[in-house]
Design a protein around this motif. Structure first.
Motif, short mmCIF file in Angstrom:
data_model
loop_
_atom_site.label_atom_id
_atom_site.label_comp_id
_atom_site.label_asym_id
_atom_site.label_seq_id
_atom_site.Cartn_x
_atom_site.Cartn_y
_atom_site.Cartn_z
N GLY A 117 0.80 -1.22 0.00
CA GLY A 117 0.00 0.00 0.00
C GLY A 117 0.83 1.27 0.00
O GLY A 117 0.34 2.33 0.35
N ALA A 118 2.09 1.18 -0.35
CA ALA A 118 2.93 2.37 -0.40
C ALA A 118 2.53 3.23 -1.59
O ALA A 118 2.15 2.73 -2.64
N SER A 119 2.58 4.52 -1.41
CA SER A 119 2.27 5.43 -2.51
C SER A 119 3.06 6.71 -2.32
O SER A 119 3.59 6.99 -1.25
N GLY A 120 3.10 7.50 -3.36
CA GLY A 120 3.81 8.77 -3.28
C GLY A 120 3.37 9.67 -4.40
O GLY A 120 2.66 9.28 -5.30
N GLY A 121 3.81 10.87 -4.31
CA GLY A 121 3.46 11.83 -5.34
C GLY A 121 4.28 13.08 -5.19
O GLY A 121 5.01 13.26 -4.23
N GLY A 122 4.14 13.94 -6.15
CA GLY A 122 4.87 15.19 -6.12
C GLY A 122 4.38 16.11 -7.20
O GLY A 122 3.53 15.75 -8.00
N GLY A 123 4.93 17.26 -7.20
CA GLY A 123 4.52 18.23 -8.21
C GLY A 123 5.49 19.38 -8.25
O GLY A 123 6.39 19.51 -7.42
N GLY A 124 5.31 20.21 -9.24
CA GLY A 124 6.16 21.38 -9.37
C GLY A 124 5.59 22.33 -10.40
O GLY A 124 4.63 22.02 -11.09
N GLY A 125 6.19 23.47 -10.48
CA GLY A 125 5.71 24.45 -11.43
C GLY A 125 6.78 25.46 -11.77
O GLY A 125 7.87 25.47 -11.21
N MET A 126 6.44 26.32 -12.74
CA MET A 126 7.38 27.33 -13.19
C MET A 126 6.57 28.55 -13.67
O MET A 126 5.51 28.40 -14.25
N VAL A 127 7.10 29.71 -13.41
CA VAL A 127 6.48 30.95 -13.88
C VAL A 127 7.57 31.79 -14.54
O VAL A 127 8.61 32.06 -13.94
N LEU A 128 7.35 32.17 -15.80
CA LEU A 128 8.28 33.05 -16.53
C LEU A 128 7.58 34.38 -16.78
O LEU A 128 6.56 34.42 -17.48
N PRO A 129 8.08 35.47 -16.23
CA PRO A 129 7.47 36.77 -16.50
C PRO A 129 7.79 37.23 -17.92
O PRO A 129 8.93 37.57 -18.24
N LEU A 130 6.81 37.20 -18.81
CA LEU A 130 7.04 37.50 -20.22
C LEU A 130 7.08 38.99 -20.53
O LEU A 130 7.80 39.42 -21.42
N GLY A 131 6.29 39.79 -19.81
CA GLY A 131 6.25 41.23 -20.07
C GLY A 131 4.98 41.83 -19.52
O GLY A 131 4.36 41.27 -18.61
N VAL A 132 4.60 42.97 -20.07
CA VAL A 132 3.39 43.67 -19.63
C VAL A 132 2.62 44.22 -20.83
O VAL A 132 3.20 44.49 -21.88
N TYR A 133 1.33 44.34 -20.65
CA TYR A 133 0.49 45.09 -21.59
C TYR A 133 0.28 46.47 -20.99
O TYR A 133 -0.07 46.60 -19.82
N GLY A 134 0.49 47.49 -21.78
CA GLY A 134 0.27 48.86 -21.34
C GLY A 134 -0.26 49.67 -22.51
O GLY A 134 -0.32 49.19 -23.64
N SER A 135 -0.60 50.90 -22.23
CA SER A 135 -1.10 51.75 -23.31
C SER A 135 0.03 52.63 -23.83
O SER A 135 0.84 53.15 -23.07
N SER A 136 0.07 52.75 -25.13
CA SER A 136 1.08 53.58 -25.77
C SER A 136 0.35 54.43 -26.81
O SER A 136 -0.09 53.92 -27.84
N GLY A 137 0.21 55.70 -26.54
CA GLY A 137 -0.50 56.58 -27.46
C GLY A 137 -1.96 56.24 -27.59
O GLY A 137 -2.53 56.36 -28.67
N GLY A 138 -2.56 55.76 -26.53
CA GLY A 138 -3.98 55.40 -26.56
C GLY A 138 -4.25 54.01 -27.09
O GLY A 138 -5.40 53.59 -27.18
N ARG A 139 -3.21 53.26 -27.46
CA ARG A 139 -3.37 51.89 -27.98
C ARG A 139 -2.68 50.92 -27.05
O ARG A 139 -1.63 51.23 -26.49
#
Length: 107
Positions: A51-73
């Motif tokens: 009845g032995a069991s196990g598990g695990g997990g992991g993750g990653m986050v890469l900051p790609l950039g930002v959305y902003g306004s430039s000249g109203g766009r």
């Protein structure tokens, strides 16, 4: 084990767009929305005998950039550091391919 898996599913059910796009932030009078690449995974296993069991997990986050306004766009501004770090393996592979092509042409 099934209860644990069900709790993982419930916890991460709404992960996705909410984690990839952050809440709007005002910086120097301009509202920006951070954008990231979010990935995660989980695994588990069990052994039949005792009845032995196990598990695990992991993750990653890469900051790609930002959305902003430039000249109203709306405009995307990439994170140059992450872009350069991600391009290093691509440049290395292209360089190796070019070197191999040059060696083959000389032979």
């Amino acid at each position: 084990m099934a209860d644990t898996f069900a709790s993982f599913v419930e916890t991460f059910k709404n992960v996705g767009v909410a984690k990839a796009y952050g809440p709007p932030v005002t910086v120097a009078g301009e509202e920006i929305v951070p954008v990231a690449l979010v990935t995660f995974g989980f695994g588990g296993g069990g052994e039949g005998g005792e009845g032995a069991s196990g598990g695990g997990g992991g993750g990653m986050v890469l900051p790609l950039g930002v959305y902003g306004s430039s000249g109203g766009r709306a405009a995307f501004r990439p994170n140059t550091v992450v872009t350069l770090v991600c391009l290093v393996p691509v440049i290395a592979v292209v360089g190796a391919a070019v070197r191999g092509a040059i060696r083959a042409a000389r032979s």
